[in-house]
Design an enzyme around this catalytic site. Structure first.
Site, PDB file in Angstrom:
ATOM      1  N   ARG A   1       0.886  -1.291  -0.163  1.00  0.00           N
ATOM      2  CA  ARG A   1      -0.028   0.023  -0.098  1.00  0.00           C
ATOM      3  C   ARG A   1       0.890   1.193   0.029  1.00  0.00           C
ATOM      4  O   ARG A   1       0.430   2.437  -0.502  1.00  0.00           O
ATOM      5  CB  ARG A   1      -1.072  -0.048   1.221  1.00  0.00           C
ATOM      6  CG  ARG A   1      -0.179   0.142   2.448  1.00  0.00           C
ATOM      7  CD  ARG A   1      -1.124   0.217   3.529  1.00  0.00           C
ATOM      8  NE  ARG A   1      -2.338   1.198   3.518  1.00  0.00           N
ATOM      9  CZ  ARG A   1      -3.001   1.129   4.165  1.00  0.00           C
ATOM     10  NH1 ARG A   1      -3.325   0.314   5.135  1.00  0.00           N
ATOM     11  NH2 ARG A   1      -4.108   1.984   3.974  1.00  0.00           N
TER      12      ARG A   1
ATOM     13  N   LEU B   1     -10.727   2.233  10.060  1.00  0.00           N
ATOM     14  CA  LEU B   1     -10.287   1.196   9.387  1.00  0.00           C
ATOM     15  C   LEU B   1      -9.872   1.886   7.941  1.00  0.00           C
ATOM     16  O   LEU B   1      -9.972   3.056   7.690  1.00  0.00           O
ATOM     17  CB  LEU B   1     -11.658   0.555   8.877  1.00  0.00           C
ATOM     18  CG  LEU B   1     -12.559   0.006   9.969  1.00  0.00           C
ATOM     19  CD1 LEU B   1     -13.719  -1.043   9.210  1.00  0.00           C
ATOM     20  CD2 LEU B   1     -11.583  -1.196  10.550  1.00  0.00           C
ATOM     21  N   ASP B   2      -9.127   1.054   7.160  1.00  0.00           N
ATOM     22  CA  ASP B   2      -8.768   1.917   5.820  1.00  0.00           C
ATOM     23  C   ASP B   2      -9.536   1.388   4.740  1.00  0.00           C
ATOM     24  O   ASP B   2     -10.303   0.455   5.060  1.00  0.00           O
ATOM     25  CB  ASP B   2      -7.259   1.610   5.456  1.00  0.00           C
ATOM     26  CG  ASP B   2      -7.021   0.148   5.568  1.00  0.00           C
ATOM     27  OD1 ASP B   2      -7.947  -0.763   5.432  1.00  0.00           O
ATOM     28  OD2 ASP B   2      -5.832  -0.214   5.964  1.00  0.00           O
ATOM     29  N   SER B   3      -9.295   1.870   3.586  1.00  0.00           N
ATOM     30  CA  SER B   3      -9.931   1.530   2.460  1.00  0.00           C
ATOM     31  C   SER B   3     -10.099  -0.082   2.285  1.00  0.00           C
ATOM     32  O   SER B   3     -11.048  -0.724   1.738  1.00  0.00           O
ATOM     33  CB  SER B   3      -9.687   1.949   1.017  1.00  0.00           C
ATOM     34  OG  SER B   3      -8.151   1.989   1.026  1.00  0.00           O
TER      35      SER B   3
END
Lengths: 91, 128
Positions: free
Chosen positions: A46, B83-85
């Site tokens: 990421r 939370l992330d994507s």
């Protein structure tokens, strides 16, 4: 091609495609492994800053997705007859 | 007038189709239940919003990275639950499994909080 990295929505939809494919494995262990492996790989990559590296990782991911899709087919021919004990609901 | 009625009767008699009874099903299941089950399956039925909210919250509480105590009906996935994507994608997939229907990519991108998830699922006819 090498210059621009993949867009965020493209990456997320690749991840979604992985999860959808992982779900189709009949064997609990392989299903969970594929899901976990995909999640780990996407998290690991990421932070890729430069576009060429991100594009390379994206291309690799697309290739791995094809591998996973083929393996779903192959494993479906050798599906386990019994569920894993982990999957069974407690009565 | 009388002729028209006679003609109509003749026509209706001609058009009448003998109904073959589904012998096996009719024997055990009442007709009313048969009817209702087929129409529900065809049209789909909307779930009750409170029930959807309960199930959405329990799916989210079961998600590894979330502290169950933080989950409230108005929580935003990224702002409130941290939370992330990528997590959001995983959660939306978990909703698909819980409600056994498919959420297309374009809709999945719009789900970013418990409220939007509940709204979408409750307005979707195929959610079970």
């Amino acid at each position: 091609m090498a210059a621009a990295g993949p867009a965020k929505t493209e990456v997320l939809s690749l991840f979604r495609a992985f999860l959808r494919t992982a779900r189709q494995f009949s064997d609990y262990n392989i299903r969970e492994y594929t899901r976990r492996r995909a999640a780990d790989a996407f998290r690991e990559n990421r932070a890729l800053a430069d576009a060429p590296a991100a594009a390379a990782a994206f291309a690799d991911g697309k290739q791995q997705l094809e591998v996973a899709k083929r393996q779903v087919l192959v494993y479906s021919l050798y599906a386990p007859k019994a569920k894993s004990v982990v999957e069974m609901k407690i009565q | 007038m009388a002729m028209a009625a006679a003609a109509r009767r003749a026509l209706l008699n001609h058009l009448r189709v003998p109904v073959a009874r589904p012998a096996v099903a009719a024997a055990s299941v009442p007709v009313a239940r048969l009817l209702s089950s087929t129409t529900e399956a065809e049209k789909g039925s909307f779930l009750d919003k409170a029930e959807v909210a309960d199930r959405v919250v329990s799916v989210i509480k079961n998600f590894q990275k979330i502290e169950p105590s933080k989950v409230t009906p108005n929580a935003h996935f990224q702002k409130d639950l941290g939370l992330d994507s990528l997590d959001t994608v995983e959660i939306v997939m978990a909703f698909e499994e819980e409600f056994s229907f498919e959420i297309p990519d374009t809709e999945a991108e719009k789900i970013d909080s418990i409220k939007s998830a509940v709204d979408f699922i409750a307005s979707h006819p195929k959610a079970k």
